[in-house]
Design a protein around this motif. Structure first.
Motif, PDB file in Angstrom:
ATOM      1  N   MET A 177       0.842  -1.192   0.000  1.00 16.44           N
ATOM      2  CA  MET A 177       0.000   0.000   0.000  1.00 16.44           C
ATOM      3  C   MET A 177       0.877   1.242   0.000  1.00 16.44           C
ATOM      4  O   MET A 177       1.772   1.374   0.843  1.00 16.44           O
ATOM      5  CB  MET A 177      -0.912  -0.010   1.225  1.00 16.44           C
ATOM      6  N   PRO A 178       0.674   2.158  -0.944  1.00 11.65           N
ATOM      7  CA  PRO A 178       1.505   3.377  -0.974  1.00 11.65           C
ATOM      8  C   PRO A 178       1.145   4.326   0.163  1.00 11.65           C
ATOM      9  O   PRO A 178       0.066   4.247   0.743  1.00 11.65           O
ATOM     10  CB  PRO A 178       1.155   3.988  -2.330  1.00 11.65           C
ATOM     11  N   GLY A 179       2.081   5.230   0.425  1.00  7.42           N
ATOM     12  CA  GLY A 179       1.811   6.260   1.429  1.00  7.42           C
ATOM     13  C   GLY A 179       2.436   5.991   2.776  1.00  7.42           C
ATOM     14  O   GLY A 179       2.137   6.695   3.744  1.00  7.42           O
ATOM     15  N   LEU A 180       3.311   4.979   2.865  1.00  2.00           N
ATOM     16  CA  LEU A 180       3.966   4.659   4.129  1.00  2.00           C
ATOM     17  C   LEU A 180       5.483   4.768   3.968  1.00  2.00           C
ATOM     18  O   LEU A 180       6.039   4.343   2.970  1.00  2.00           O
ATOM     19  CB  LEU A 180       3.597   3.245   4.595  1.00  2.00           C
ATOM     20  N   ARG A 181       6.119   5.343   4.993  1.00  4.20           N
ATOM     21  CA  ARG A 181       7.571   5.473   4.994  1.00  4.20           C
ATOM     22  C   ARG A 181       8.100   4.962   6.340  1.00  4.20           C
ATOM     23  O   ARG A 181       7.549   5.280   7.390  1.00  4.20           O
ATOM     24  CB  ARG A 181       7.993   6.935   4.806  1.00  4.20           C
ATOM     25  N   LEU A 182       9.182   4.193   6.283  1.00  5.76           N
ATOM     26  CA  LEU A 182       9.778   3.639   7.500  1.00  5.76           C
ATOM     27  C   LEU A 182      10.846   4.594   8.023  1.00  5.76           C
ATOM     28  O   LEU A 182      11.807   4.900   7.333  1.00  5.76           O
ATOM     29  CB  LEU A 182      10.393   2.270   7.201  1.00  5.76           C
ATOM     30  N   ARG A 183      10.655   5.076   9.260  1.00  4.31           N
ATOM     31  CA  ARG A 183      11.623   5.976   9.881  1.00  4.31           C
ATOM     32  C   ARG A 183      11.857   5.531  11.320  1.00  4.31           C
ATOM     33  O   ARG A 183      10.912   5.454  12.108  1.00  4.31           O
ATOM     34  CB  ARG A 183      11.119   7.425   9.857  1.00  4.31           C
ATOM     35  N   GLY A 184      13.104   5.245  11.615  1.00  2.00           N
ATOM     36  CA  GLY A 184      13.442   4.846  12.976  1.00  2.00           C
ATOM     37  C   GLY A 184      12.753   3.567  13.419  1.00  2.00           C
ATOM     38  O   GLY A 184      12.470   3.403  14.614  1.00  2.00           O
ATOM     39  N   GLY A 185      12.468   2.684  12.487  1.00  2.00           N
ATOM     40  CA  GLY A 185      11.833   1.423  12.827  1.00  2.00           C
ATOM     41  C   GLY A 185      10.326   1.487  12.947  1.00  2.00           C
ATOM     42  O   GLY A 185       9.675   0.484  13.234  1.00  2.00           O
ATOM     43  N   ILE A 186       9.735   2.666  12.719  1.00  2.00           N
ATOM     44  CA  ILE A 186       8.279   2.866  12.819  1.00  2.00           C
ATOM     45  C   ILE A 186       7.766   3.386  11.487  1.00  2.00           C
ATOM     46  O   ILE A 186       8.377   4.265  10.872  1.00  2.00           O
ATOM     47  CB  ILE A 186       7.920   3.861  13.949  1.00  2.00           C
ATOM     48  N   TRP A 187       6.625   2.864  11.050  1.00  2.00           N
ATOM     49  CA  TRP A 187       6.025   3.310   9.795  1.00  2.00           C
ATOM     50  C   TRP A 187       5.246   4.598  10.003  1.00  2.00           C
ATOM     51  O   TRP A 187       4.453   4.722  10.935  1.00  2.00           O
ATOM     52  CB  TRP A 187       5.105   2.221   9.235  1.00  2.00           C
ATOM     53  N   GLY A 213       2.669   4.348  14.615  1.00  2.00           N
ATOM     54  CA  GLY A 213       3.059   3.714  15.865  1.00  2.00           C
ATOM     55  C   GLY A 213       3.318   2.222  15.717  1.00  2.00           C
ATOM     56  O   GLY A 213       3.451   1.514  16.714  1.00  2.00           O
ATOM     57  N   LYS A 214       3.397   1.763  14.475  1.00  2.00           N
ATOM     58  CA  LYS A 214       3.555   0.329  14.193  1.00  2.00           C
ATOM     59  C   LYS A 214       4.921   0.054  13.559  1.00  2.00           C
ATOM     60  O   LYS A 214       5.370   0.777  12.675  1.00  2.00           O
ATOM     61  CB  LYS A 214       2.462  -0.169  13.249  1.00  2.00           C
ATOM     62  N   ALA A 215       5.534  -1.044  14.003  1.00  2.00           N
ATOM     63  CA  ALA A 215       6.787  -1.484  13.394  1.00  2.00           C
ATOM     64  C   ALA A 215       6.528  -2.498  12.290  1.00  2.00           C
ATOM     65  O   ALA A 215       7.375  -2.710  11.421  1.00  2.00           O
ATOM     66  CB  ALA A 215       7.702  -2.091  14.459  1.00  2.00           C
ATOM     67  N   SER A 216       5.351  -3.115  12.308  1.00  2.94           N
ATOM     68  CA  SER A 216       4.985  -4.099  11.288  1.00  2.94           C
ATOM     69  C   SER A 216       4.319  -3.405  10.107  1.00  2.94           C
ATOM     70  O   SER A 216       3.407  -2.581  10.283  1.00  2.94           O
ATOM     71  CB  SER A 216       4.025  -5.132  11.890  1.00  2.94           C
ATOM     72  N   ARG A 217       4.745  -3.732   8.886  1.00  7.75           N
ATOM     73  CA  ARG A 217       4.174  -3.125   7.683  1.00  7.75           C
ATOM     74  C   ARG A 217       2.688  -3.457   7.563  1.00  7.75           C
ATOM     75  O   ARG A 217       1.870  -2.577   7.270  1.00  7.75           O
ATOM     76  CB  ARG A 217       4.924  -3.650   6.442  1.00  7.75           C
ATOM     77  N   SER A 218       2.304  -4.700   7.813  1.00  6.02           N
ATOM     78  CA  SER A 218       0.899  -5.089   7.667  1.00  6.02           C
ATOM     79  C   SER A 218       0.019  -4.367   8.683  1.00  6.02           C
ATOM     80  O   SER A 218      -1.090  -3.933   8.357  1.00  6.02           O
ATOM     81  CB  SER A 218       0.754  -6.606   7.826  1.00  6.02           C
ATOM     82  N   GLU A 219       0.518  -4.203   9.917  1.00  5.67           N
ATOM     83  CA  GLU A 219      -0.258  -3.479  10.930  1.00  5.67           C
ATOM     84  C   GLU A 219      -0.358  -2.000  10.570  1.00  5.67           C
ATOM     85  O   GLU A 219      -1.391  -1.359  10.806  1.00  5.67           O
ATOM     86  CB  GLU A 219       0.384  -3.650  12.304  1.00  5.67           C
ATOM     87  N   ALA A 220       0.720  -1.442  10.016  1.00  8.35           N
ATOM     88  CA  ALA A 220       0.707  -0.036   9.601  1.00  8.35           C
ATOM     89  C   ALA A 220      -0.289   0.186   8.469  1.00  8.35           C
ATOM     90  O   ALA A 220      -1.003   1.193   8.436  1.00  8.35           O
ATOM     91  CB  ALA A 220       2.106   0.402   9.171  1.00  8.35           C
ATOM     92  N   GLU A 221      -0.370  -0.758   7.528  1.00 10.39           N
ATOM     93  CA  GLU A 221      -1.330  -0.652   6.425  1.00 10.39           C
ATOM     94  C   GLU A 221      -2.757  -0.718   6.951  1.00 10.39           C
ATOM     95  O   GLU A 221      -3.638   0.019   6.489  1.00 10.39           O
ATOM     96  CB  GLU A 221      -1.069  -1.744   5.400  1.00 10.39           C
ATOM     97  N   ALA A 222      -3.002  -1.602   7.918  1.00  9.97           N
ATOM     98  CA  ALA A 222      -4.339  -1.701   8.511  1.00  9.97           C
ATOM     99  C   ALA A 222      -4.710  -0.405   9.218  1.00  9.97           C
ATOM    100  O   ALA A 222      -5.848   0.071   9.137  1.00  9.97           O
ATOM    101  CB  ALA A 222      -4.387  -2.881   9.486  1.00  9.97           C
TER     102      ALA A 222
END
Length: 236
Positions: free
Chosen positions: A7-17, A36-45
């Motif tokens: 899913m576009p629109g997410l950037r990983l910074r300091g281990g957090i999306w 506040g999520k370190a997991s990509r799938s949780e960040a997308e949700a």
């Protein structure tokens, strides 16, 4: 197996999306916040949920519907410079879990019951619960009588009926005068500026508002030598 499309629109910074996505429902046109999520799938949700919330909020505003949380935050902004703001914020923190997502039209005695039952269950005094209900009334009245949408319609179409309060008869806390030893112990725990205010209060009988709003520039000439600094000034 084909890779799952990210899913576009997410950037990983300091281990957090973090979210960096165009959003027509946002005032700036962009949504910038941490998931506040370190997991990509949780960040997308999380991102999917936030976009749905923003679309729902925009839809409700187009239709003239506002939630109690939106009204409560605006009320806090408007009274931020008042001495009661911290107390109001405390009551709203307790109220929002029960009323926050409800449209203003759905805030009434029935929907307040869960809050009243919860606060009663944890031993809060009726007077304290009534103060919280008073904050709800203040928010609803301002939404009905003062605030208007861009189209000029009130946030709340009809002024709310008076909300029910709990009876405080026979449940008031009994007065308890401090002994001299207890007073000395209390004053000893206070910082200097509060000790002087407390000493002034017990010797004059002034109420909290009168003491806290005093200014040194109001001091009369003949009283300029009276500035207690130690317990030796306490009269018995």
């Amino acid at each position: 197996m084909s890779k799952r499309n990210k899913m576009p629109g997410l950037r990983l910074r300091g281990g957090i999306w973090h979210i960096e996505k165009r959003c027509k429902e946002c005032k700036s046109g962009w949504l910038h916040e941490s998931t506040g999520k370190a997991s990509r799938s949780e960040a997308e949700a999380y991102l999917i949920q936030r976009l749905a919330e923003l679309k729902d909020e925009a839809r409700r505003k187009d239709q003239g519907f506002y939630t109690f949380e939106e009204a409560a935050l605006r009320y806090l902004e408007e009274i931020a410079d008042k001495s009661s703001a911290d107390t109001v914020a405390m009551h709203l923190d307790q109220l929002l879990p029960f009323l926050g997502r409800r449209p203003l039209e759905q805030v009434h005695d029935g929907t307040l019951k869960a809050y009243v039952d919860h606060e009663t269950g944890r031993g809060k005094a009726p007077k304290s619960i009534n103060n919280g209900i008073g904050v709800v009334s203040a928010v609803l009245n301002r939404a009905a009588r003062v605030w208007r949408s861009e189209e000029g319609t009130p946030w709340l179409r009809q002024a709310p009926p008076r909300l029910s309060r709990l009876s405080t008869k026979g449940k008031q806390a009994k007065p308890y005068p401090l002994s001299w030893a207890e007073q000395d112990r209390l004053f000893g725990e206070l910082p200097a500026h509060l000790e002087e205010a407390a000493l002034f209060a017990v010797n004059t009988g002034c109420r909290e508002q009168e003491v806290c709003q005093l200014r040194w520039e109001w001091e009369g000439q003949r009283f300029r030598t009276w500035r207690p600094r130690s317990s030796s000034c306490r009269s018995r």
